[in-house]
Enzyme design. Sequence first.
Site, PDB file in Angstrom:
ATOM      1  N   GLY A 152      53.706  38.270  40.984  1.00 44.74           N
ATOM      2  CA  GLY A 152      53.347  38.635  42.340  1.00 44.74           C
ATOM      3  C   GLY A 152      52.406  39.820  42.378  1.00 44.74           C
ATOM      4  N   GLY A 153      52.568  40.633  43.434  1.00 46.91           N
ATOM      5  CA  GLY A 153      51.693  41.784  43.621  1.00 46.91           C
ATOM      6  C   GLY A 153      51.759  42.782  42.490  1.00 46.91           C
ATOM      7  N   GLY A 194      15.058  36.947  30.174  1.00 48.84           N
ATOM      8  CA  GLY A 194      15.814  37.922  30.949  1.00 48.84           C
ATOM      9  C   GLY A 194      16.970  38.518  30.176  1.00 48.84           C
ATOM     10  N   ALA A 195      17.527  37.756  29.230  1.00 46.94           N
ATOM     11  CA  ALA A 195      18.642  38.267  28.434  1.00 46.94           C
ATOM     12  C   ALA A 195      18.203  39.455  27.579  1.00 46.94           C
ATOM     13  CB  ALA A 195      19.207  37.160  27.559  1.00 46.94           C
TER      14      ALA A 195
END
Length: 531
Positions: free
Chosen positions: A186-187, A421-422
């Site tokens: 859960g949280g 771009g890499a």
Amino acid sequence: MLIADDIGVMEALGPIPLSDRVDELSTIKKTACQGLDPSATERQHAKGKLTARERIDLLLDPGSFQEVEQLRRHRATGFGLEAKKPYTDGVITGWGTVEGRTVFVYAHDFRIFGGALGEAHATKIHKIMDMAISAGAPLVSLNDGAGARIQEGVSALAGYGGIFQRNTRASGVIPQISVMLGPCAGGAAYSPALTDFVFMVRETSQMFITGPDVVRAVTGEEITQNGLGGADVHAETSGVAHFAYDDEETCIAEVRYLLSMLPQNNRELPPRLVSDDAPDRTTDSLLGVVPADPSHIYDIRRVIEEIVDDGEFFEIHSGWATNIVCALVRLDGDVVGIVANQPASYAGVLDIQSSEKAARFVQFCDAFNIPLVTLVDVPGFLPGVDQEHNGIIRRGAKLLYAYCNATVPRISLILRKAYGGAYIVMDSQSIGADLTYAWPTNEIAVMGAEGAANVIFRREINAADDPGAVREQKIKEYKSELMHPYYAAERGLVDDVIDPRRTREVLVRALEMLRPKHADLPSRKHGNPPQ
């Protein structure tokens, strides 16, 4: 054992001698250490798990632990809680030392309320987190709890909110390490996700937002706790866990090792060690590690081993996004973060997961004054519909943002190919690398020669009587004119082309020069990095 009501009755009969008070205190503290039910310890051991105090003893230097609020008890009533008020309220908090340096710790005690968090339990954690932030020392959480204490309702949930708020306030200020040694559902799972590093133990620790029963009820899928949120799932598939080990002893020993490489806080430098490994050691073996042919694979870890002190490095997220390697190492005794493309996995391409993995590591190193060395051998970003639809643009931009935002010393070393771009994203000089070096095998270009020739000379190739021969000729021309090893150096985009055998010496000297680096940043509350 004397309890509060008994003490009140006895005080009415007359003062109690101090020696008796001391004996009484000893009895109470012994009870607090042992818990209400001695058999609970046996059940914990039967599951292959240590108790909270045994874990703290493994983490901290012998005899250094100073406990805080050991006698704290909850004040809740109803649902049977008023009849069960154990000391510590299911969490042990305090501080001690790891290799002589202060570390704060809290550990859920599964023997008490299953380690579930209630109001008093949360208040203790809040206090120790505040103390760690104020003292400027790392915080380690030893997690083994059943989530919010249902009997205390919303007060328990509010307790988690206080933890999350403090995790965020401490981020980039002190190192935060979460060690998962039992269930975390859960949280409660969000606190570890907010910390710098997450350790897990196979078979005994799990993390998930909704458990197998809820998954089955909602989707009809059948899955075990380990299959849903076990150590290997998070270390290899989700990327939530940075490390996974087979037993608690090894796990906690590795936490100690990690702490030995980290500064106490963001105002200090990492601890330096005296190294017996000569800073100017040449590494002839590097000449045979990296194949000259850019299409041939190799393990970048072999390059790292040859460069760093004594061949030792501490790899982060070794099982997730394996096409990039992130590691903490030492160079001439100083801690350095290494980011390296891994040609042995997916040819070392950048994709969604590797970009996010490297970006988080770069941000961590920058926050805690750890210099960065980037080893580049990247063919580009991974193409594909799945990558584009799942946000490779914004995910890849995370790594770009992290490097551009980093103010620690940054050195980039291009081993072989660096395309498109890499190349820019992998800490190129154009985005702020302090120094850029390259081996004589480097190829820096918009794309590989084959692809470039097919684009530039398409018509000429298609019109030729022998397209294959013309294509090969144009590929050679493109390589000789635009991809030779000194092309980028001639244009000032590479500071030097170096002999691979001198890599260690060059890096050590450069980092020594950059150690006093100071960067002035524009005034702002914070940036807005791509999500």
